[in-house]
Write a protein that holds these residues in place. Structure first.
Motif, mmCIF file in Angstrom:
data_model
loop_
_atom_site.group_PDB
_atom_site.id
_atom_site.type_symbol
_atom_site.label_atom_id
_atom_site.label_comp_id
_atom_site.label_asym_id
_atom_site.label_seq_id
_atom_site.Cartn_x
_atom_site.Cartn_y
_atom_site.Cartn_z
ATOM 1 N N ALA A 35 0.842 -1.202 0.000
ATOM 2 C CA ALA A 35 0.000 0.000 0.000
ATOM 3 C C ALA A 35 0.871 1.243 0.000
ATOM 4 C CB ALA A 35 -0.927 -0.013 1.213
ATOM 5 N N ASP A 36 0.494 2.212 -0.803
ATOM 6 C CA ASP A 36 1.229 3.473 -0.896
ATOM 7 C C ASP A 36 0.736 4.474 0.161
ATOM 8 O OD1 ASP A 36 3.200 5.076 -2.432
ATOM 9 O OD2 ASP A 36 1.448 6.332 -2.872
ATOM 10 N N HIS A 37 -0.573 4.541 0.332
ATOM 11 C CA HIS A 37 -1.148 5.511 1.267
ATOM 12 C C HIS A 37 -1.017 4.978 2.695
ATOM 13 C CE1 HIS A 37 -3.976 8.262 3.164
ATOM 14 N NE2 HIS A 37 -3.783 9.034 2.099
ATOM 15 N N SER A 90 1.554 -6.417 -10.904
ATOM 16 C CA SER A 90 1.268 -5.829 -12.216
ATOM 17 C C SER A 90 0.988 -4.334 -12.211
ATOM 18 C CB SER A 90 0.092 -6.565 -12.874
ATOM 19 O OG SER A 90 -1.088 -6.377 -12.121
ATOM 20 N N ILE A 91 0.760 -3.756 -11.038
ATOM 21 C CA ILE A 91 0.457 -2.321 -10.968
ATOM 22 C C ILE A 91 1.525 -1.636 -10.131
ATOM 23 C CG2 ILE A 91 -1.215 -0.563 -10.286
ATOM 24 C CD1 ILE A 91 -3.417 -2.674 -10.584
ATOM 25 N N GLU A 92 2.099 -0.593 -10.709
ATOM 26 C CA GLU A 92 3.140 0.167 -10.024
ATOM 27 C C GLU A 92 2.599 0.774 -8.730
ATOM 28 O OE1 GLU A 92 5.586 4.188 -11.096
ATOM 29 O OE2 GLU A 92 5.359 2.704 -12.693
ATOM 30 N N ARG A 97 -2.613 1.420 -7.664
ATOM 31 C CA ARG A 97 -2.472 0.153 -6.952
ATOM 32 C C ARG A 97 -3.304 0.172 -5.678
ATOM 33 N NH1 ARG A 97 3.119 -2.038 -4.576
ATOM 34 N NH2 ARG A 97 3.623 -2.647 -6.708
ATOM 35 N N ASP A 98 -3.289 1.290 -4.953
ATOM 36 C CA ASP A 98 -4.081 1.390 -3.725
ATOM 37 C C ASP A 98 -5.559 1.174 -4.024
ATOM 38 O OD1 ASP A 98 -1.836 1.827 -2.196
ATOM 39 O OD2 ASP A 98 -2.288 3.936 -1.757
ATOM 40 N N ALA A 99 -6.065 1.771 -5.115
ATOM 41 C CA ALA A 99 -7.472 1.593 -5.482
ATOM 42 C C ALA A 99 -7.761 0.117 -5.753
ATOM 43 C CB ALA A 99 -7.820 2.440 -6.701
ATOM 44 N N GLN A 155 -12.853 8.742 0.115
ATOM 45 C CA GLN A 155 -12.194 9.930 0.649
ATOM 46 C C GLN A 155 -10.844 10.189 0.010
ATOM 47 O OE1 GLN A 155 -12.176 9.177 4.857
ATOM 48 N NE2 GLN A 155 -14.307 9.750 5.119
ATOM 49 N N GLY A 156 -10.661 9.714 -1.165
ATOM 50 C CA GLY A 156 -9.438 10.095 -1.848
ATOM 51 C C GLY A 156 -8.747 9.002 -2.609
ATOM 52 N N GLY A 157 -8.902 7.763 -2.226
ATOM 53 C CA GLY A 157 -8.173 6.698 -2.909
ATOM 54 C C GLY A 157 -8.468 6.632 -4.397
#
Length: 168
Positions: A35-37, A90-92, A97-99, A155-157
């Motif tokens: 996770a990035d966030h 597969s997703i950077e 990716r978070d979504a 809320q933002g993702g």
């Protein structure tokens, strides 16, 4: 799977979700790292502790009812976890990716909500009055986690992922 009675169905379903929860405890740390966030990573980490508590509740149910779980592997959870690995591979790293991770986590929660709802209905039918509150407690936790994931997305993702796509 040879199930001939409602009691056997209960044991089979409980065994299946036990396997699912065990598999999830191995997958959640990987999801948190991917996770990035920070809020999403924290959510995965917090859910790990909650999942361990849910496993303990299943152990309590087994003890209360004097039953033995079957050694089975939950194929549904195995597939959902494999989907999560594919997302990571597969997703950077970033909002997209978070979504995708949020969507995958909600699939897991919906599976667990269905499983615990079924178990609660079976426990009620069988008169497993001591097991029912434990199953309902876990069911409510799974529903709450699904709501938290929806809020993270709303809320933002998903907006961050959309902005990133437009900028590319």
């Amino acid at each position: 799977m040879s199930v001939k009675t409602i009691e056997e169905l209960f044991v089979h379903e409980l065994s299946d979700i036990y396997s699912a929860e065990k598999q999830l405890t191995k997958a959640l740390p990987r999801l948190a790292r991917a996770a990035d966030h920070p809020a999403l990573a924290e959510g995965f980490t917090n859910h790990l502790a909650e999942t361990q508590g849910q496993i303990e509740r299943i152990d309590q149910i087994v003890e209360i009812l004097g039953i033995r779980l079957k050694r089975i592997k939950c194929a549904a959870m195995e597939g959902l976890i494999e989907e999560g690995k594919e997302v990571i591979d597969s997703i950077e790293a970033g909002p997209l990716r978070d979504a995708a991770l949020i969507g995958g986590a909600q699939k897991v929660e919906h599976y667990e909500i269905a499983a615990y709802g079924t178990l609660a209905a079976l426990a009620k039918q069988l008169g497993y009055d001591q097991a029912l509150p434990l199953l309902l407690e876990t069911l409510e936790e799974e529903k709450a986690t699904d709501i938290k994931l929806t809020k993270l997305a709303e809320q933002g993702g998903n907006q961050r992922a959309a902005r990133e796509a437009k900028a590319a």
